[in-house]
Design a protein around this motif. Structure first.
Motif, short mmCIF file in Angstrom:
data_model
loop_
_atom_site.label_atom_id
_atom_site.label_comp_id
_atom_site.label_asym_id
_atom_site.label_seq_id
_atom_site.Cartn_x
_atom_site.Cartn_y
_atom_site.Cartn_z
N ARG A 90 1.34 5.02 14.60
CA ARG A 90 0.63 5.46 13.39
C ARG A 90 1.39 5.06 12.13
O ARG A 90 0.80 4.57 11.17
CB ARG A 90 0.43 6.98 13.43
N VAL A 91 2.71 5.24 12.14
CA VAL A 91 3.52 4.83 10.99
C VAL A 91 3.42 3.32 10.79
O VAL A 91 3.26 2.84 9.66
CB VAL A 91 5.00 5.27 11.14
N TYR B 81 -1.19 0.18 4.11
CA TYR B 81 -0.93 0.64 2.74
C TYR B 81 0.42 0.20 2.18
O TYR B 81 0.72 0.47 1.02
CB TYR B 81 -0.98 2.18 2.68
N GLY B 82 1.25 -0.43 3.00
CA GLY B 82 2.60 -0.78 2.59
C GLY B 82 3.52 0.39 2.86
O GLY B 82 3.10 1.55 2.91
N SER B 83 4.79 0.10 3.06
CA SER B 83 5.74 1.16 3.39
C SER B 83 5.89 2.15 2.26
O SER B 83 6.23 3.31 2.48
CB SER B 83 7.10 0.57 3.77
N ASP B 84 5.62 1.71 1.04
CA ASP B 84 5.75 2.62 -0.11
C ASP B 84 4.42 3.29 -0.47
O ASP B 84 4.34 4.01 -1.46
CB ASP B 84 6.33 1.88 -1.31
N GLY B 85 3.41 3.10 0.35
CA GLY B 85 2.11 3.71 0.09
C GLY B 85 2.14 5.22 0.28
O GLY B 85 2.89 5.76 1.09
N ARG C 197 3.37 10.28 3.04
CA ARG C 197 2.89 11.62 3.36
C ARG C 197 3.00 11.87 4.86
O ARG C 197 3.44 12.93 5.29
CB ARG C 197 1.45 11.81 2.89
N TYR C 198 2.57 10.90 5.65
CA TYR C 198 2.63 11.06 7.10
C TYR C 198 4.07 11.26 7.57
O TYR C 198 4.35 12.16 8.37
CB TYR C 198 2.00 9.85 7.80
N GLU D 100 10.99 9.93 3.95
CA GLU D 100 9.85 9.11 3.51
C GLU D 100 10.22 8.21 2.34
O GLU D 100 9.68 7.12 2.19
CB GLU D 100 8.63 9.98 3.18
N THR D 101 11.16 8.64 1.51
CA THR D 101 11.64 7.81 0.40
C THR D 101 12.49 6.67 0.94
O THR D 101 12.34 5.51 0.53
CB THR D 101 12.43 8.65 -0.61
#
Length: 108
Positions: free
Chosen positions: A11-12, A19-23, A28-29, A73-74
Motif C-alpha cells: 500500500r505504501v 502521489y509521490g513519497s511526499d504526497g 497520512r497512511y 512520514e516526514t
C-alpha cells in the motif's frame, strides 16, 4: 523479521507511486502505522538502498527506533525513490510482491 504486513508495504509503495513519497495520502497512511510498523518500513527502505544487508534487518529496525527524531512520514516522505527502495528491499529479502500488488489492485 518485519513487523508490518506485506499488504501494508504494498500500500505504501502504491501510494508513493501514485502521489509521490511526499504526497499527503502517502504521509497520512504512514503516520497511521504503529511504531513497530514504521520502524520496519524504515529498515526495509535501508535494505533497499543498500545500507543494510537483508540478514541485518533486525539491526536496522533497532537503529530506526533508536535514531527516531522526526516523524517517520516526514523522513520517508523526503525520499523521492521510496517506492523503488521498498521494492528493492523486498527483492533483497526474497519476498515476491507481485501477488500482493495484484490483490491490492483488485480491491474496489
Amino acid at each position: 523479521m518485519l513487523d508490518i504486513s506485506l499488504a501494508k508495504i504494498v500500500r505504501v509503495i502504491a501510494l508513493a507511486r501514485e502521489y509521490g513519497s511526499d504526497g499527503v495520502s502517502t504521509r497520512r497512511y504512514i503516520s497511521e502505522l504503529n511504531e513497530d510498523e514504521q520502524s520496519s518500513l524504515v529498515a526495509l527502505m535501508w535494505v533497499g538502498r543498500g545500507s543494510y544487508a537483508p540478514d541485518d534487518i533486525e539491526e536496522a529496525r533497532r537503529l530506526a527506533v533508536a535514531e527516531h527524531t522526526a516523524p517517520t512520514e516526514t523522513y520517508l516522505g523526503g525520499e523521492p525513490q521510496l517506492a523503488d527502495m521498498l521494492e528493492d528491499g523486498l527483492d533483497a529479502m526474497e519476498i515476491n510482491v507481485a501477488d500482493a500488488e495484484d490483490h491490492l489492485r483488485e480491491r474496489p
